[in-house]
Design an enzyme around this catalytic site. Structure first.
Site, mmCIF file in Angstrom:
data_model
loop_
_atom_site.group_PDB
_atom_site.id
_atom_site.type_symbol
_atom_site.label_atom_id
_atom_site.label_comp_id
_atom_site.label_asym_id
_atom_site.label_seq_id
_atom_site.Cartn_x
_atom_site.Cartn_y
_atom_site.Cartn_z
ATOM 1 N N LYS A 115 25.599 -8.806 21.854
ATOM 2 C CA LYS A 115 24.223 -9.237 22.088
ATOM 3 C C LYS A 115 23.645 -9.912 20.862
ATOM 4 C CE LYS A 115 23.048 -6.387 25.973
ATOM 5 N NZ LYS A 115 23.033 -4.972 26.303
ATOM 6 N N LYS A 218 34.631 -9.723 33.560
ATOM 7 C CA LYS A 218 33.711 -8.717 34.080
ATOM 8 C C LYS A 218 32.584 -9.338 34.892
ATOM 9 C CE LYS A 218 30.129 -6.226 32.116
ATOM 10 N NZ LYS A 218 29.357 -5.704 31.029
ATOM 11 N N LYS A 221 25.471 -9.889 34.719
ATOM 12 C CA LYS A 221 24.376 -10.828 34.896
ATOM 13 C C LYS A 221 24.456 -11.987 33.922
ATOM 14 C CE LYS A 221 21.575 -7.904 36.856
ATOM 15 N NZ LYS A 221 20.771 -6.732 36.617
HETATM 16 P P1 TYM Z 1 23.833 -1.504 32.805
HETATM 17 O O1 TYM Z 1 22.424 -1.571 33.262
HETATM 18 O O2 TYM Z 1 24.413 -2.675 32.091
HETATM 19 O O3 TYM Z 1 24.789 -1.173 33.995
HETATM 20 C C1 TYM Z 1 24.521 -0.087 34.858
HETATM 21 C C2 TYM Z 1 25.811 0.561 35.299
HETATM 22 O O4 TYM Z 1 26.644 -0.379 35.962
HETATM 23 C C3 TYM Z 1 27.921 -0.376 35.356
HETATM 24 N N1 TYM Z 1 28.483 -1.737 35.392
HETATM 25 C C4 TYM Z 1 29.744 -1.991 35.730
HETATM 26 N N2 TYM Z 1 30.748 -1.173 36.085
HETATM 27 C C5 TYM Z 1 31.921 -1.747 36.396
HETATM 28 N N3 TYM Z 1 32.122 -3.091 36.362
HETATM 29 C C6 TYM Z 1 31.143 -3.953 36.007
HETATM 30 N N4 TYM Z 1 31.362 -5.264 36.007
HETATM 31 C C7 TYM Z 1 29.885 -3.403 35.661
HETATM 32 N N5 TYM Z 1 28.713 -3.947 35.257
HETATM 33 C C8 TYM Z 1 27.862 -2.902 35.097
HETATM 34 C C9 TYM Z 1 27.692 0.084 33.940
HETATM 35 O O5 TYM Z 1 28.874 0.604 33.371
HETATM 36 C C10 TYM Z 1 26.624 1.120 34.129
HETATM 37 O O6 TYM Z 1 27.171 2.351 34.503
HETATM 38 N N6 TYM Z 1 23.245 1.303 28.787
HETATM 39 C C11 TYM Z 1 23.352 1.348 30.214
HETATM 40 C C12 TYM Z 1 22.115 1.936 30.906
HETATM 41 C C13 TYM Z 1 21.771 3.280 30.389
HETATM 42 C C14 TYM Z 1 22.447 4.494 30.677
HETATM 43 C C15 TYM Z 1 21.727 5.492 29.965
HETATM 44 C C16 TYM Z 1 23.542 4.825 31.460
HETATM 45 C C17 TYM Z 1 20.741 3.561 29.559
HETATM 46 N N7 TYM Z 1 20.720 4.899 29.290
HETATM 47 C C18 TYM Z 1 22.110 6.842 30.032
HETATM 48 C C19 TYM Z 1 23.923 6.165 31.524
HETATM 49 C C20 TYM Z 1 23.213 7.157 30.817
HETATM 50 C C21 TYM Z 1 23.508 -0.076 30.715
HETATM 51 O O7 TYM Z 1 23.110 -1.001 30.080
HETATM 52 O O8 TYM Z 1 24.036 -0.192 31.932
#
Ligand code: TYM
Length: 353
Positions: A115, A218, A221
């Site tokens: 990022k 992957k 977005k």
């Molecule tokens: P985020 O918002 O990017 O994604 C949410 C969830 O979706 C999963 N994910 C994927 N899994 C498999 N393949 C993909 N292409 C893919 N894209 C997204 C992510 O692994 C995630 O599980 N930091 C986290 C949000 C967060 C969080 C937390 C999660 C904040 N605090 C506490 C668990 C516990 C995030 O940015 O996910």
């Protein structure tokens, strides 16, 4: 006596609609866990702020993710569903935990480097970005401190519930590893055995990475290669039919190229095993027609997405219902969080005079 249910926590950032990476990587497991665990799922709007969204867009995204959680099958009566910023205890504990987190370890986190590179407009994946970050004085391309301390906030999301399991996709595993490290550090610094070490959960299988349809690694977005839960049938089919492939196998049992393997991976998530086997065999004996495979994949994805899409349309404008769900969720989440915060303050020596 009834056994105490294990605690499950996870969240998704409110940065727009949910895509199939979110669904297969996380949300589907949220739903599957809701009957057997004490499940607490939130919308990570504070984390979304790290990429400086437009305020109106942020608000719309929070509503969209909430509606999509429920539409995908999360029952507000079985789960604690809340918005992260509705629980101010999280922000306070984030400040406290940051006192035990090193700048160096945060700067080495893969997602931060990614990022930061984007924020600075750097291309490639060079490792040495520390100098660029410190040397950058422009206000446009700055790397904000929230981005750096993102893993602290995520650790607090999890630890404040004393979670046992955190269902997330593969891309979040490094953050989970940091969470465990911070928990151990807190315990050892204060000589307590307060926090456990939460682990990922995917019903016994390894965490997954859902690929994009553009041949890249992957679905994400910022990669612009997403299939969304809210996509209509035509859009979904069009995107799948346009997926990158190759010229097709020229000889039997040829290795599968990355873009085609991505299609197989999606198929393994969406289609019946015998359907996947059929196309694997067709690839192996060179009779495969990618057009047919894509049509099948689009139809199988549609079977999964159609009922969710319909429910999204049914509830997304029902503000009264949505706000009731998160008000109830916030109340429950705050009660859990307040208990932990009280203990943490006490352990750290923040006590009444
Ligand atoms: P985020 O918002 O990017 O994604 C949410 C969830 O979706 C999963 N994910 C994927 N899994 C498999 N393949 C993909 N292409 C893919 N894209 C997204 C992510 O692994 C995630 O599980 N930091 C986290 C949000 C967060 C969080 C937390 C999660 C904040 N605090 C506490 C668990 C516990 C995030 O940015 O996910």
């Amino acid at each position: 006596m009834e056994e105490k249910k294990k605690i499950v926590v996870s969240g998704i950032r409110s940065t727009g609609n949910l895509h199939l990476g979110n669904y297969f990587g996380a949300l589907r497991n949220f739903v599957r866990m809701q009957d057997d665990y004490d499940t607490r799922y939130f919308i990570a709007d504070l984390h979304a702020l790290t990429t400086n969204p437009d305020p109106k867009a942020l608000h719309e995204s929070v509503k969209a993710v909430l509606a999509e959680y429920i539409a995908a099958g999360l029952d507000p009566e079985k789960n604690t569903i809340y918005v992260q910023s509705d629980v101010p205890e999280i922000s306070e504990m984030y400040l406290l935990l940051n006192m035990h987190v090193g700048i160096g370890e945060l700067m080495r986190t893969a997602s931060f480097k990614d990022k930061a590179r984007k924020a600075l407009g750097l291309s490639g994946d060079g490792e040495e970005i520390e100098k660029d970050i410190i040397g950058n004085s422009s206000n446009n391309g700055r790397v904000n401190a929230g981005l750096l301390t993102y893993p602290t906030l995520m650790a607090v999301d999890i630890l404040i519930h004393k979670a046992d399991f955190v269902p997330v996709g593969k891309d979040q595993e490094q953050h989970l590893e940091l969470t465990r490290r911070f928990a151990r550090r807190f315990n050892s610094f204060y000589g307590v055995d307060y926090f456990g070490e939460p682990v990922n959960f995917n019903f016994g299988s390894a965490a997954i990475k859902v690929p994009g349809l553009d041949g890249s690694g992957k679905m994400g977005k910022s990669e612009g290669n997403c299939l969304y839960l809210a996509d209509d049938e035509k859009t979904l089919r069009k995107k799948v039919m346009r997926a990158v492939t190759d010229e097709g196998p020229k000889e039997p049992n040829q290795p599968v190229s990355q873009p085609v393997e991505n299609l197989f991976t999606l198929m393994e998530l969406a289609s019946k095993p015998e359907v996947v086997a059929h196309y694997r065999d067709a690839y192996a004996d060179c009779s495969i027609r990618y057009g047919d495979m894509k049509k099948q994949l689009a139809a199988d994805l549609e079977t999964i997405v159609a009922p969710i899409r319909q429910r999204i349309l049914d509830i997304r404008d029902n503000d009264e219902y949505l706000s009731k769900v998160v008000a109830q969720g916030a109340e429950r989440a705050r009660a859990y969080a307040a208990d932990t915060l009280r203990d943490v303050r006490e352990i750290m020596g923040i006590r009444k005079i």
